[in-house]
Design a protein around this motif. Structure first.
Motif, short mmCIF file in Angstrom:
data_model
loop_
_atom_site.label_atom_id
_atom_site.label_comp_id
_atom_site.label_asym_id
_atom_site.label_seq_id
_atom_site.Cartn_x
_atom_site.Cartn_y
_atom_site.Cartn_z
N ASP A 54 0.81 -1.22 0.00
CA ASP A 54 0.00 0.00 0.00
C ASP A 54 0.84 1.27 0.00
O ASP A 54 0.30 2.37 0.10
CB ASP A 54 -0.99 0.05 1.17
N THR A 55 2.16 1.15 -0.11
CA THR A 55 2.97 2.34 -0.38
C THR A 55 2.78 2.70 -1.84
O THR A 55 2.95 1.85 -2.72
CB THR A 55 4.46 2.06 -0.13
N TYR A 56 2.39 3.90 -2.10
CA TYR A 56 2.28 4.33 -3.49
C TYR A 56 2.42 5.84 -3.55
O TYR A 56 2.21 6.54 -2.55
CB TYR A 56 0.98 3.86 -4.15
N ILE A 99 3.21 -0.47 -4.44
CA ILE A 99 3.65 -1.76 -3.89
C ILE A 99 2.42 -2.55 -3.50
O ILE A 99 1.57 -2.06 -2.75
CB ILE A 99 4.56 -1.53 -2.65
#
Lengths: 317, 155
Positions: free
Chosen positions: B15-17, B138
């Motif tokens: 959830d990293t974006y 991610i």
């Protein structure tokens, strides 16, 4: 510009190995030439490194090359035709896309609104337009038919949005198609932007960019179909030109069997959209965008769409 | 002669974006070539959990206004395997050198007068370089990366 022009097959959104395209610069040009392209723009994501090789390869192959790149941010993509530098896009804010438009213009380029309605995160990060545009006068053209990810795009809505902007008075906004070519196999939904260029060009790249800016363009499903207007003065006008007020007639030209079996023509102007017929006079207010359909007047049957013809006073720049 | 100029590794989490991280590196010689080895693993997220599918469904509705079936389900099914997306950009002492915008999981890039695609052909100078990792998205629980910068000169 009357008959002192010819139509060129243009593809204005293409990627090579300088970003995520599959092919080298030379191979990309060759593949697009096989499809009939005579004018090509290089628009790698956040990369202008291929421009020198691209222009050289285009010249060797008799293709008009337009340098550029596609500023590909997290909040949307902007095509910068004529842009030769890398742009540090990290700090671009969703509420200030105008800073990108201004940067491109300061460098003498043209701003293309890339795939305005397309899927983005989480399926395809960055491709959805999340910027909030405050000033559409700072964009030069819409990609009304970007078919790079055509299943997950809404080109039908983009066309209507573009016409809506013309109705708001933003009459300078051009419309192009875009393969958004990455070297993948053709899928059959592609279009071509046909540019009207003068017979003699001292600087073909500059002439091509000027034709885009002046909206001397028609977008067709592959083969050229000319949809011109004959004015009340008896002269024939191409898209982007200012037509004298009064009734006009549609003049259609197509080679061989390029014209569909059951052509249906529509014209949009400042007030409405209606069906028209070749050589039957009609009047348009403000501007006219002419569309050609095959049988049914809906997006799935769209064959060609012009840039606006202008009526009644100065064209918005 | 090869000299390691910088080396690091790390992890991005699911959830990293729309993020980036950069490393400032002082390069104390004018190398004929600067080689960048960047890897991240895994490259692919093979399948979605229910939460990811719901996020996709929402994106299809909000971004392209599609809620119709079977289009939505087919779209979600075809999205996988989906790539973790990280790209590399470099700023040199005098100018931006470029970016290679491609999600490959393994980049072996060269800066200098014969650079890799995505980068301008300019001689390397002494000075401060900035190596930027653009994290587009991610999808896996973890995505481990390594970055190594090596300066290369003739003996």
């Amino acid at each position: 510009m009357k008959q002192d022009y010819e139509w060129y097959n243009a593809q204005l959104h293409n990627h090579t190995c300088h970003s995520d395209g599959r092919a080298s610069v030379a191979k990309t040009i060759d593949l697009l030439r096989e499809r009939g392209a005579q004018v090509l723009a290089l628009t790698d994501h956040n990369a202008a490194s291929g421009n020198e090789e691209f222009l050289k390869c285009c010249a060797e192959r008799g293709v008009i090359g337009i340098r550029g790149n596609e500023i590909s941010t997290y909040f949307g993509h902007v095509v910068g035709l004529g842009l030769e530098e890398y742009v540090d896009w990290r700090y671009m804010r969703p509420d200030d896309p105008e800073s990108i438009f201004d940067l491109i213009h300061e460098r003498g380029g043209l701003c293309g609104y890339a795939h305005p309605i397309r899927i983005g995160y989480p399926l395809v990060p960055g491709c959805s337009w999340l910027f909030r545009i405050h000033d559409y006068s700072r964009i030069d053209y819409y990609e009304i038919l970007n078919t790079g990810d055509y299943l997950r795009s809404r080109n039908d809505m983009v066309i209507e949005e573009w016409i809506g902007k013309l109705r708001e008075g933003l009459l300078h906004l051009g419309a192009v198609s875009a393969l958004d070519y990455h070297g993948r196999p053709w899928h059959g939904h592609e279009y071509v932007t046909w540019l009207a260029l003068p017979h003699r060009m001292e600087n073909p790249e500059k002439s091509a960019m000027e034709a885009i800016r002046r909206q001397n363009m028609i977008v067709c499903k592959d083969r050229l179909i000319e949809l011109n207007l004959v004015g009340s003065d008896g002269k024939e006008y191409i898209p982007g030109e200012r037509v004298p007020d009064g009734p006009v007639r549609l003049r259609v030209r197509a080679e061989g069997d390029a014209l569909p079996a059951r052509p249906v023509y529509h014209a949009d102007d400042a007030d409405s959209r209606r069906e028209i017929r070749p050589d039957v006079p009609f009047e348009a207010k403000g501007f006219a965008v002419v569309r050609l359909f095959d049988g049914q007047a809906d997006f799935d049957h769209l064959v060609a769409i012009t840039n606006p013809f202008h009526f009644g006073g100065r064209r918005e720049q | 002669m090869r000299s390691t100029l910088f080396k690091t590794n790390g992890v991005f989490y699911r959830d990293t974006y729309y993020a980036h991280v950069s490393f400032l590196v002082e390069v104390r010689a004018a190398y004929r070539a600067i080689e960048i080895s960047f890897r991240y693993d895994p490259l692919f997220c093979e399948s979605a959990d229910e939460r990811q599918r719901e996020e996709m469904r929402q994106a299809l509705a909000e971004q392209i206004y599609r809620t119709d079936e079977p289009f939505v389900t087919e779209c979600m099914d075809r999205a996988y395997p989906i790539k973790n997306g990280i790209t590399v950009a470099v700023r040199g002492p005098e100018q931006w050198l470029g970016e290679h915008h491609a999600y490959t999981g393994h980049e072996e890039l060269v800066l200098g007068e014969r650079p890799s695609p995505g980068f301008f052909a300019v001689p390397n100078r002494e000075g401060q370089y900035e190596f930027v990792l653009h994290v587009f998205g991610i999808y896996t629980p973890e995505c481990r990366y390594s970055l190594e910068i090596v300066g290369v000169n003739e003996e």
